[in-house]
Design an enzyme around this catalytic site. Structure first.
Site, PDB file in Angstrom:
ATOM      1  N   GLU B  59      -7.052  17.065  -3.693  1.00  0.00           N
ATOM      2  CA  GLU B  59      -7.798  17.803  -4.722  1.00  0.00           C
ATOM      3  C   GLU B  59      -8.693  18.894  -4.144  1.00  0.00           C
ATOM      4  OE1 GLU B  59      -7.343  14.537  -4.842  1.00  0.00           O
ATOM      5  OE2 GLU B  59      -6.229  14.314  -6.717  1.00  0.00           O
ATOM      6  N   HIS B 128     -10.031   6.435 -14.368  1.00  0.00           N
ATOM      7  CA  HIS B 128      -9.009   7.270 -15.008  1.00  0.00           C
ATOM      8  C   HIS B 128      -9.341   7.546 -16.481  1.00  0.00           C
ATOM      9  CE1 HIS B 128      -6.636   6.281 -11.470  1.00  0.00           C
ATOM     10  NE2 HIS B 128      -5.637   7.041 -11.886  1.00  0.00           N
TER      11      HIS B 128
HETATM   12  C1  LIG Z   1      -7.737  11.252  -6.160  1.00  0.00           C
HETATM   13  C2  LIG Z   1      -6.490  10.988  -6.905  1.00  0.00           C
HETATM   14  N1  LIG Z   1      -5.593  11.973  -7.066  1.00  0.00           N
HETATM   15  C3  LIG Z   1      -4.464  11.765  -7.760  1.00  0.00           C
HETATM   16  C4  LIG Z   1      -4.214  10.539  -8.304  1.00  0.00           C
HETATM   17  C5  LIG Z   1      -2.980  10.321  -9.139  1.00  0.00           C
HETATM   18  N2  LIG Z   1      -2.043   9.513  -8.401  1.00  0.00           N
HETATM   19  C6  LIG Z   1      -1.991   8.183  -8.557  1.00  0.00           C
HETATM   20  S1  LIG Z   1      -0.940   7.484  -7.507  1.00  0.00           S
HETATM   21  C7  LIG Z   1      -0.497   8.962  -6.843  1.00  0.00           C
HETATM   22  C8  LIG Z   1       0.501   9.042  -5.765  1.00  0.00           C
HETATM   23  C9  LIG Z   1       0.044   8.329  -4.559  1.00  0.00           C
HETATM   24  O1  LIG Z   1       1.098   8.288  -3.684  1.00  0.00           O
HETATM   25  P1  LIG Z   1       1.053   7.352  -2.427  1.00  0.00           P
HETATM   26  O2  LIG Z   1      -0.275   7.465  -1.768  1.00  0.00           O
HETATM   27  O3  LIG Z   1       2.246   7.650  -1.624  1.00  0.00           O
HETATM   28  O4  LIG Z   1       1.133   5.879  -3.036  1.00  0.00           O
HETATM   29  P2  LIG Z   1       2.352   5.250  -3.881  1.00  0.00           P
HETATM   30  O5  LIG Z   1       2.036   5.488  -5.314  1.00  0.00           O
HETATM   31  O6  LIG Z   1       3.593   5.872  -3.452  1.00  0.00           O
HETATM   32  O7  LIG Z   1       2.297   3.804  -3.570  1.00  0.00           O
HETATM   33  C10 LIG Z   1      -1.190   9.982  -7.445  1.00  0.00           C
HETATM   34  C11 LIG Z   1      -1.034  11.398  -7.118  1.00  0.00           C
HETATM   35  C12 LIG Z   1      -5.185   9.532  -8.128  1.00  0.00           C
HETATM   36  N3  LIG Z   1      -5.024   8.317  -8.667  1.00  0.00           N
HETATM   37  N4  LIG Z   1      -6.295   9.767  -7.416  1.00  0.00           N
END
Ligand SMILES: Cc1ncc(C[n+]2csc(CCOP(=O)(O)OP(=O)(O)O)c2C)c(N)n1
Ligand SMILES: [Mg+2]
Lengths: 325, 326
Positions: B59, B128
């Site tokens: 972000e 959220h």
């Molecule tokens: C600060 C923040 N940015 C964006 C999100 C939205 N978001 C939730 S899970 C995710 C992807 C995360 O990917 P990863 O770290 O690879 O974990 P995975 O979901 O694949 O287990 C995103 C962008 C969030 N929850 N928090």
């Protein structure tokens, strides 16, 4: 990369780890259906396909150690011995849930299980886990913190700041990246400047290692070494577990961004099937004992769902009192 | 006038502005896939990956790179997937973007739009569900738009993209699925111009975002009791249309302010303070604020309902201020 000698020869340990993986799997599958049927509101992230990382790491920890997790955290909690009934109750928003319904899927913890919590802010647990390791060091507690996060989180500033600080201060922490190839709908190659997250360890002066995250034995071995190193005061390591989430990112994800062929290739490398086969081939566990475990887990998950359904909702009155200690 | 979903009205504004001005581009997490709520779906097919850019989960650099690109003549529209995550980018936004024009003078302009969905009522829990509008108001330098209807979503976003200052454009998750008439083509809604969503003479309810809908529901219920409320939707919080609010208060002599954000230091606190400074003698009853209780937003449905305000709270507040005056 099959290590030639398995380190899990003890049938009791093998049975325990198998049971833990199956419990996580069945818990998540039950949950997926509960969301689909509208029994639960909100959202959740399932770790079907990633069970070996959670279970392999917890198996390498001892009492007094901690795990901190992220949004895909049910498996980490269950692997630490969290009660599936109370996790399920949390998802139902019930008073008997670990957070009393306040947190939901992404915000649960139980410090007595060495579980410092899941969290909905991607990367947010990495600094906090690093700080927990600082406390263990300052208090001379000989404990270690395992910090879980996804491949996507490795692109947050919080990841980079934490690894630098953890390494600089030689904190007793192990950074565990569960690289499941996607952050939400975006493939790793579209989001990340390096092919392997473990390569970033070099930038922070710590060992980086890649393991097959679907191979429980491999995860366990790597985690044990890194935990020992941390406990010995030599500082953190970064372990990248290559894995795959078999279900969508969260409920109601139709997985349009990836192919069914790719999914099938990982399905063929399922962590539970792999471990099951290996324990049978090496005659550490018998088919009967495995089937018995599966039956037990079925009943446990059924009970968890019943417990969650039958539990009361929390009273709203007095919620203000929950904000400050 | 075609009826559109709020989310499609946002998409139309993006599409039209991208077609109109080649300097406009989008970036954000999963944005080519539509991100979390499908708003930007289809735009990558139309405009390509150069102008619809998926970013890592980062972000701070999403907003910071937006500011940098804006300084040198681009007009980025970046997305923060949930408003809660804007907290990770506030340094870039408020210590940098919001101050550049002031510090560096006319050579520096930051025509950046940060789109972000806010609001609760979906059981997403403490990280959220937040509405952080007031955090953006406490420091000068950023404009804030809070569209409550599909038409305003489109018209305000087009204005935001053409503005030479950083604008945070707050979309409401529960409103995405609402339909409403939206003018086609050059539909621009100016900043700082409130909309009277319903006329009334007994009390003024200034409502923002999702609370506009609740205020209209409250108005209907109150009308049954012979109470006519005027619902004022400011549409932008900075600039804020104080003349419209004051005019309404002068007519009704009673004021309720409704927002989904937390009560302390909220949007309502600011509006209440200004009205008491500027129209104190017109008021016949105490100003009432309807806002989220000062509690993190819980997941569990009964708890979330307790923390997040709704139409019933507006009805209660209107009756309180009216009863206090008799
Ligand atoms: C600060 C923040 N940015 C964006 C999100 C939205 N978001 C939730 S899970 C995710 C992807 C995360 O990917 P990863 O770290 O690879 O974990 P995975 O979901 O694949 O287990 C995103 C962008 C969030 N929850 N928090
Ligand atoms: Mg991932």
């Amino acid at each position: 990369m099959m290590p030639t000698t398995p380190t899990i020869r003890d049938p009791a340990l093998a049975a325990k780890l198998y049971r833990s993986m199956v419990l996580i799997r069945e818990f998540e599958q039950a949950l997926d259906q509960l969301f689909a049927s509208g029994a639960i509101r909100g959202t959740a992230h399932f770790c079907v396909g990633q069970e070996a990382t959670a279970v392999g790491v917890s198996a390498a920890l001892q009492a007094g150690d901690y795990v901190i997790s992220y949004h895909r955290g049910h498996g980490h909690f269950i692997a630490q011995g969290g009660d599936p009934a109370r996790i399920m109750a949390e998802l139902f928003g019930k008073a008997t849930g670990y957070s009393g319904g306040r947190g939901g899927s992404q915000h649960v913890s139980s410090f007595e299980h060495g579980f410092l919590g899941s969290n909905g802010i991607t990367g947010g647990g990495i600094p906090v886990g690093t700080g927990a390791a600082l406390a263990l060091k300052l208090q001379r507690r000989n404990g270690v913190v395992a910090v879980f996060f996804g491949d996507g989180a490795a692109n947050q500033g919080a990841f980079h700041e934490s690894l630098n600080l953890g390494s600089l201060w030689k904190l007793p922490v192990v950074y565990l990246c569960e690289n499941n190839l996607y952050s939400m709908f975006t493939h790793l190659r579209e989001s990340t400047s390096v092919g392997h997250i473990a390569d970033r360890a070099a930038a922070y002066g710590m060992p980086g290692q890649i393991v097959d995250g679907n191979d429980l034995v491999e995860v366990f071995n790597a985690a044990r070494q890194a935990v020992q190193r941390a406990r010995d005061g030599q500082g953190p390591s970064l372990i990248e577990c290559k894995t795959y989430r078999m279900l969508g990112h969260s409920k109601s994800d139709k997985r349009a961004y990836r192919t069914r062929e790719e999914e099938a290739s990982w399905q063929a490398h399922d962590p539970i099937t792999l471990f099951r086969k290996r324990m049978l081939d090496e005659r550490i566990l018998t088919p009967e004992s495995l089937t018995a475990i599966e039956g037990e887990v079925d009943r446990q998950v059924e009970q968890a769902v019943r417990f969650a359904r039958e539990s009361p909702f929390p009273p709203a009155r007095g919620l203000e009192e929950s904000v400050y200690a | 006038m075609p009826e559109l979903f709020y989310s499609h009205a946002v998409r139309d504004a993006l599409r039209e502005e991208m077609a109109r001005d080649p300097r406009v581009f989008l970036m954000g997490e999963d944005i080519s896939y539509g991100s979390a709520f499908g708003v930007t779906k289809g735009l990558v097919e139309e405009f390509g990956t150069e102008r619809v850019r998926n970013t890592p989960v980062s972000e701070e650099v999403i907003v910071g790179a937006g500011i940098g690109a804006a300084l040198l003549g681009c007009r980025p529209v970046v997305e923060i997937m949930f408003m809660d995550f804007i907290l990770l980018a506030l340094d870039q936004l408020l210590n940098h973007g919001a101050k550049y024009h002031f510090m560096y003078g006319d050579q520096a302009r930051v025509p950046l739009v940060v789109r972000t969905p806010a609001g609760a009522r979906r059981g997403y829990g403490p990280t959220h569900s937040q509405s952080l509008d007031s955090i953006l108001l406490t420091l000068p330098g950023v404009k804030v738009a809070v569209p409550a209807t599909p038409a305003d979503a489109k018209g305000l976003l087009k204005t935001a993209i053409r503005d030479d200052n950083p604008v945070v454009f707050i979309e409401n998750k529960t409103l995405y699925g609402r339909r409403g008439d939206v003018p086609e083509g050059e539909h621009l809604v100016p900043f700082g111009r409130a909309r009277i969503a319903r006329e009334g003479s007994n009390a003024t309810v200034v409502a923002t975002g999702q609370m506009v809908e609740d205020a209209l529901a409250a108005a209907q219920a109150l009308a049954g009791d012979g109470i006519e409320i005027e619902v004022v939707d400011p549409r932008t919080l900075r600039p804020l249309d104080m003349p419209a609010i004051l005019e309404s208060v002068q007519k009704t002599a009673h004021l309720v302010i409704a927002e989904e954000g937390h009560r302390t230091g909220g949007v309502g606190a600011e509006i209440a303070a200004r009205v008491s400074e500027e129209a104190f003698y017109y008021l016949d009853g105490p100003i009432r604020r309807v806002a989220a209780r000062d509690i993190p937003i819980p997941c569990s449905e009964p708890l979330e309902r307790y923390v997040i305000p709704g139409a019933a709270d507006i009805i209660k507040a209107v009756k309180e201020t009216l009863n206090a005056s008799t």
